[in-house]
Design a protein around this motif. Structure first.
Motif, short mmCIF file in Angstrom:
data_model
loop_
_atom_site.label_atom_id
_atom_site.label_comp_id
_atom_site.label_asym_id
_atom_site.label_seq_id
_atom_site.Cartn_x
_atom_site.Cartn_y
_atom_site.Cartn_z
N HIS A 70 0.51 -1.27 -0.68
CA HIS A 70 0.14 0.52 -0.16
C HIS A 70 0.47 1.18 -0.15
O HIS A 70 1.55 2.15 1.51
N PRO A 71 1.33 1.61 -1.42
CA PRO A 71 2.37 2.56 -1.33
C PRO A 71 1.55 4.09 -1.27
O PRO A 71 -0.01 3.85 -1.07
N LYS A 72 1.72 4.81 -0.48
CA LYS A 72 1.31 6.35 -0.51
C LYS A 72 0.68 6.99 -1.81
O LYS A 72 0.14 8.20 -1.31
N THR A 73 2.11 6.98 -2.74
CA THR A 73 1.15 7.53 -4.17
C THR A 73 1.70 6.30 -5.20
O THR A 73 1.91 5.14 -4.89
N ILE A 74 1.16 6.95 -6.72
CA ILE A 74 0.81 5.24 -7.37
C ILE A 74 1.20 6.34 -8.72
O ILE A 74 2.00 5.92 -9.18
N LEU A 75 1.66 7.72 -8.70
CA LEU A 75 2.32 8.44 -10.16
C LEU A 75 3.29 8.43 -9.96
O LEU A 75 3.74 8.91 -9.38
N SER A 76 4.23 8.03 -10.93
CA SER A 76 5.86 7.91 -11.07
C SER A 76 6.24 8.61 -11.72
O SER A 76 5.15 9.23 -13.01
N PHE A 77 6.83 9.94 -11.29
CA PHE A 77 6.99 11.25 -12.85
C PHE A 77 8.96 10.75 -13.37
O PHE A 77 9.44 10.55 -12.98
N ASN A 78 8.79 11.38 -14.57
CA ASN A 78 10.07 10.72 -15.23
C ASN A 78 10.47 12.42 -15.84
O ASN A 78 9.57 12.79 -16.22
N GLN A 79 11.77 12.41 -16.13
CA GLN A 79 12.31 13.37 -16.94
C GLN A 79 13.23 12.73 -18.04
O GLN A 79 14.14 14.24 -18.81
N SER A 80 13.12 12.02 -18.43
CA SER A 80 14.07 11.37 -19.59
C SER A 80 13.62 12.22 -20.26
O SER A 80 12.37 11.80 -20.97
N PRO A 81 14.72 12.06 -21.39
CA PRO A 81 14.77 13.42 -22.66
C PRO A 81 14.01 13.14 -23.84
O PRO A 81 14.00 12.65 -24.96
N ASP A 82 14.38 11.19 -23.94
CA ASP A 82 14.50 10.16 -25.32
C ASP A 82 12.60 9.20 -25.25
O ASP A 82 12.85 8.40 -25.87
N ILE A 83 12.33 9.79 -24.32
CA ILE A 83 10.86 8.59 -24.55
C ILE A 83 9.58 9.88 -23.93
O ILE A 83 9.53 10.98 -23.93
N ALA A 84 8.27 9.14 -24.64
CA ALA A 84 7.87 10.29 -24.81
C ALA A 84 6.26 10.43 -23.72
O ALA A 84 5.63 11.43 -23.61
N PHE A 85 6.76 10.00 -22.64
CA PHE A 85 5.52 10.31 -21.50
C PHE A 85 6.75 10.72 -20.30
O PHE A 85 7.64 10.39 -20.18
N ASP A 86 5.50 11.46 -19.06
CA ASP A 86 6.74 12.16 -18.58
C ASP A 86 6.10 11.52 -16.92
O ASP A 86 6.44 11.74 -15.91
N ARG A 87 5.11 10.87 -17.25
CA ARG A 87 4.04 9.89 -15.72
C ARG A 87 4.00 8.97 -15.81
O ARG A 87 3.22 8.56 -17.46
N SER A 88 3.98 7.92 -15.21
CA SER A 88 3.56 6.61 -15.34
C SER A 88 2.60 6.08 -14.25
O SER A 88 2.77 5.93 -13.14
N ILE A 89 1.81 4.92 -14.21
CA ILE A 89 1.11 4.05 -13.57
C ILE A 89 1.97 2.40 -13.46
O ILE A 89 1.95 1.93 -14.70
N ASN A 90 2.32 1.98 -12.20
CA ASN A 90 2.39 0.36 -12.37
C ASN A 90 1.88 -0.07 -11.31
O ASN A 90 2.66 0.11 -9.87
N ALA A 91 0.32 -1.22 -11.34
CA ALA A 91 -0.31 -1.49 -10.67
C ALA A 91 0.83 -2.40 -9.82
O ALA A 91 -0.44 -3.12 -8.75
N TYR A 92 1.42 -3.21 -10.34
CA TYR A 92 2.12 -4.48 -9.79
C TYR A 92 4.04 -3.85 -10.26
O TYR A 92 3.66 -3.22 -10.74
N ARG A 93 4.14 -5.04 -9.41
CA ARG A 93 5.94 -4.65 -9.58
C ARG A 93 6.57 -6.94 -9.57
O ARG A 93 5.49 -7.51 -9.27
#
Length: 362
Positions: free
Chosen positions: A57-80
């Protein structure tokens, strides 16, 4: 001296070992051969690997990134972790952060986040939140087998539809069709695009590479269903593995085009961190006669290394073999009359969710 015979494969799994990473200074233990023989004499052969799921039970679910070579800046991973067990998965090293093996642990010791939809709703309700497409399927497959029971991905999509928030999905499973009702509604509002990865057209090869993912024919059939439902769709020929899967490149493109898929693309094999030794081990088990050739080509497109971690170049290999793959793919797309489309999702319809019983979050 007699040469050693081929290694025995771990049935139904992609990784062939469960060694814990040493990247973070964790203690490792290696069982002595005599000790293993003695234990088998006492307890019998090793018990078949079972998949376990731990709820977190994490406290946050949206992960943000600043990678310049991928097309998205946020993601959700419901599983590990991911039970599909794709031996080449670039996300395997993430298990090392938790003192677990990027090998067998990654595909057998899974984690689920049942409060993901609730956390997402709280995040979207914040006054300062600004919508951009959320990527699902970046670090773990949102439609891996345990989604059948947990339905976390569906719950997240329900929040996205309710709030009119755009989302992209990448998967290797035809289980995405379980949510085709939601996806069709989202597509009408230009809120979704779905990519399905097709690595080969040989089910036996797929069973070795990605043992618990959907068979290639099922993935292509799922793409066809998405097209029929009016859902923007992309076929990703990924990863392209030299001398293993590249022979299927042209036919996958042709079949995707025949289905009416909107877009196709290809991604070369990447072997970051612990993925490289795991993949080499897989080659030794399944293709020992071809292993040196495969790795020679891999290294030739990665400036003499197993992997290139640098931004931009990690997704754009160089060298003669890389140019050959590009030329083949371009020609296949030209013959099939299909290319890589840019899906323009609509962020203007976003409506923050109501937060009952309290003021809007800051």
């Amino acid at each position: 001296m007699a040469q050693p015979g081929p290694k025995e494969s771990v049935h139904g799994r992609g990784a062939q070992s469960g060694a814990v990473s040493t990247r973070f200074g964790l203690a490792t233990h290696e069982a002595d051969g005599d000790w293993r023989d003695a234990m088998e004499a006492l307890d019998g052969p090793p018990v078949k690997l079972r998949t376990t799921v731990t709820e977190e039970h994490p406290k946050t679910i949206l992960s943000f990134n600043q990678s310049p070579d991928i097309a998205f800046d946020r993601s959700i991973n419901a599983y590990r972790g991911c039970e599909h067990g794709c031996v080449y998965c670039f996300a395997r090293p993430t298990h090392a952060y938790h003192d677990l093996s990027p090998g067998l642990d990654f595909e057998t010791r899974l984690f689920a986040k049942p409060n993901a939809a609730e956390l997402l709703r709280e995040t979207l309700a914040k006054r300062k939140y600004r919508p951009r497409p959320i990527a699902m399927g970046t670090n773990t497959d949102p439609y891996q087998p345990i989604e059948r029971d947990y339905r976390i991905t569906r719950q997240v999509l329900e929040v996205c539809l309710d709030t009119r928030h755009p989302v992209t999905i990448t998967t290797k499973s035809d289980r995405v069709l379980d949510d085709i009702d939601l996806l069709a509604e989202m597509a009408k509002l230009r809120l979704v695009a779905v990519a399905i990865s097709v690595t080969s057209l040989d089910p036996r090869l797929s069973g070795k590479l990605e043992p618990r993912a959907a068979a290639p024919a099922k993935r292509l059939a799922a793409l066809g269903r998405l097209v029929e439902a009016g859902i923007p769709s992309h076929c990703s020929v990924a990863p392209v593995i030299p001398a293993i899967t590249d022979e299927f490149m042209e036919e996958i493109v042709q079949r995707a085009a025949a289905l009416g898929v909107d877009s196709v693309g290809w991604i070369p094999l990447r072997l970051p961190h612990e993925v490289s030794p795991l993949f080499r081990e897989w080659l030794d088990v399944h293709y020992p006669e071809r292993a040196s050739k495969v790795m020679s080509i891999v290294r030739s497109i990665r400036s003499g290394k197993d992997n290139d971690p640098n931004f931009f170049s990690r997704l754009k290999p160089t060298g003669v073999w890389a140019e050959l793959f590009r030329a083949r793919f371009r020609l296949a797309c030209k013959r099939a009359g299909i290319g890589k489309a840019k899906f323009e999702l609509d962020c203007t319809k976003f409506r923050p969710p109501a937060v009952s019983g309290q003021l809007r979050l800051l």
